[in-house]
Design a protein around this motif. Structure first.
Motif, mmCIF file in Angstrom:
data_model
loop_
_atom_site.group_PDB
_atom_site.id
_atom_site.type_symbol
_atom_site.label_atom_id
_atom_site.label_comp_id
_atom_site.label_asym_id
_atom_site.label_seq_id
_atom_site.Cartn_x
_atom_site.Cartn_y
_atom_site.Cartn_z
ATOM 1 N N LYS A 1 0.949 -1.148 -0.153
ATOM 2 C CA LYS A 1 0.049 0.049 -0.101
ATOM 3 C C LYS A 1 0.926 1.268 -0.098
ATOM 4 C CE LYS A 1 -3.842 0.174 2.415
ATOM 5 N NZ LYS A 1 -4.526 0.065 3.447
ATOM 6 N N GLN B 1 -9.242 4.899 3.821
ATOM 7 C CA GLN B 1 -8.230 3.994 4.034
ATOM 8 C C GLN B 1 -8.864 2.833 4.858
ATOM 9 O OE1 GLN B 1 -5.176 5.811 6.503
ATOM 10 N NE2 GLN B 1 -3.824 3.820 6.250
ATOM 11 N N GLU C 1 -11.341 1.010 -1.228
ATOM 12 C CA GLU C 1 -9.896 1.057 -1.416
ATOM 13 C C GLU C 1 -9.423 -0.344 -1.863
ATOM 14 O OE1 GLU C 1 -5.990 2.628 1.137
ATOM 15 O OE2 GLU C 1 -7.149 0.818 1.966
#
Length: 454
Positions: free
Chosen positions: A141, A200, A205
């Motif tokens: 990430k 997040q 995501e």
């Protein structure tokens, strides 16, 4: 530290102190084939090791091995592969970085296969570096870094077309050009997905990261095809006359094994982290560019049906191994003894493999190999302890564990022949046990690259 990690750590300590952890006979008593090596065509020389170093390694290795055996009794192994305490994977040189420029262990089988291609185009290697690093950054990430690398890959794919295509074979120019366009398109899909503004840790995501990773994986597959188009049509490895009666793989081949649980298994299922499978199907790429004799021998045996219905004979958390029979290996029609093949090591920078010698015996103990044992499911050829050229049919899948393998500290490299990698289904090897059965073994593609002795 969990018990399995502890025992593996002890095993690595053994390897750190002794390259074999076997007590080897003095070099003067070894037969000529043990110390002969070929660093190039027509080059044969002897290598020596300082006696003091050998003695120190042997003593330290023996002491640590004794302590390991006290803590963890090990059943007698099959003849042709060292005890579990010897399986210490990793590698050396540039291949230990996901982008060929860092310090982490590169355990991506497809990347290692790309690195093993006999090509030298700097621009396509830069493209490879950016795609591979971006994939790694998506996994952890690092969105900003992954986006920057993906954009850089797009620039290379669009601005360096001529520089890349100059290395593509003349009859594959259009295919190469299309692949570069497709790579640019897939990396563009990844950039868009990486640019989405999602919370997040949110489902959105995760979806964006999955889509970006899938697109970059597609681009990497296309890159592999592009790089394969760069291998000269005239590329060939000159095989020494003494091995002319052995099958040779001129290029690469894909092999598929399907395994089922043995009759003594409780439920007949392969259990991979709670997911059950009726069959374990693995696909492997066999590399004849860097291991032409070993690759040829293996593909020949698969095509002949040698491994069909054979049981897995060893599974200990370090390797999964098979290929043993009551004849000592494969005996060709009309022959009276098993066919054996030489130890075969391609060292980085060499133009041909080194046959009949380990890198230690060749005086190059720190040399990096082109095909390192540093991917889960890396394929190795088993042999007896003290005879380099004793391999016949036994092979193993290495269950690589990067957590216990510092980059550049692999002590299987240059001692055993690595001849390919598992590219699909490698995770299924984790529950392949002794007694499981190879239901089928077939050559998916590349059989035309196999050249059998006339």
């Amino acid at each position: 530290m969990p018990l399995n990690k502890l025992t593996r750590a002890v095993a690595l300590l053994v390897l750190a102190s002794s390259s074999h952890a076997f007590v080897r006979p003095p070099r003067s008593t070894l037969p000529p084939s043990r110390v002969r090596c070929r660093s190039g065509a027509g080059s044969v020389r002897m290598a020596a090791m300082p006696d003091g170093v050998d003695k120190l390694k042997s003593r330290l290795g023996a002491a640590l091995l004794a302590s390991a055996l006290t803590a963890m009794p090990i059943a007698a192994p099959l003849t042709a592969f060292p005890q579990p305490s010897h399986a210490a994977p990793a590698g050396g040189g540039k291949q230990n970085a996901p982008t060929s420029s860092g310090s982490r262990v590169n355990k991506d089988a497809e990347s290692l296969l790309r690195n093993g291609l006999p090509i030298s185009n700097k621009d396509v290697r830069k493209l490879q570096s950016q795609i591979e690093q971006s994939k790694q950054d998506i996994k952890v990430k690092r969105i900003g870094a992954a986006t920057g690398e993906a954009n850089e890959a797009r620039k290379i794919a669009s601005n360096s077309v001529s520089a890349i295509l100059k290395s593509v074979r003349a009859d594959e120019q259009e295919a190469g050009k299309q692949l570069l366009k497709d790579i640019d398109e897939q990396m563009g899909v990844a950039v868009v997905a990486l640019g989405e503004q999602n919370g997040q840790g949110s489902v959105q995501e995760r979806s964006a990261l999955d889509r970006s990773f899938e697109a970059e994986s597609n681009a990497a597959t296309m890159l592999s095809r592009l790089e394969e188009l760069m291998v000269p049509a005239s590329f060939d490895v000159v095989i020494p006359e003494e091995y002319k009666d052995l099958p040779v793989l001129k290029g690469r081949a894909e092999i598929e094994f399907t395994m089922k649980k043995g009759p003594d298994d409780d439920d007949g299922k392969f259990n991979i982290e709670g997911t059950l499978y009726d069959r374990a199907t693995v696909k492997m790429i066999i590399d004849g560019y860097n291991a032409p004799i070993t690759g040829g021998n293996f593909v020949d045996l698969v095509d002949k049906g040698f491994y069909k219905n054979m049981r897995i004979q060893r599974s200990d958390g370090f390797v999964v191994q098979t290929g043993e029979n009551d004849k000592g290996g494969y005996i060709p029609p009309g022959a009276s003894k098993a066919r054996t093949i030489p130890l075969e090591i391609m060292v980085q920078g060499d133009k041909v493999p080194m046959w009949g010698s380990t890198i230690e015996e060749d005086g190059r103990g720190s040399a990096a190999t082109v095909l390192p044992f540093q991917s889960y499911g890396a394929l190795g050829m088993a042999r007896t302890e003290f005879e380099d050229d004793s391999a016949s049919a036994q092979f193993f899948w290495l269950l690589f564990d990067s957590d216990l393998t510092p980059a550049g500290k692999n002590l299987l490299d240059g001692i055993y022949t690595c001849f390919g990698y598992t590219t699909d289904g490698a995770d299924l090897l984790a529950d392949v046990k002794e007694g499981d059965i190879i239901e089928s073994a077939r050559v998916v593609s590349g059989l035309g690259n196999l050249k059998r002795a006339e």
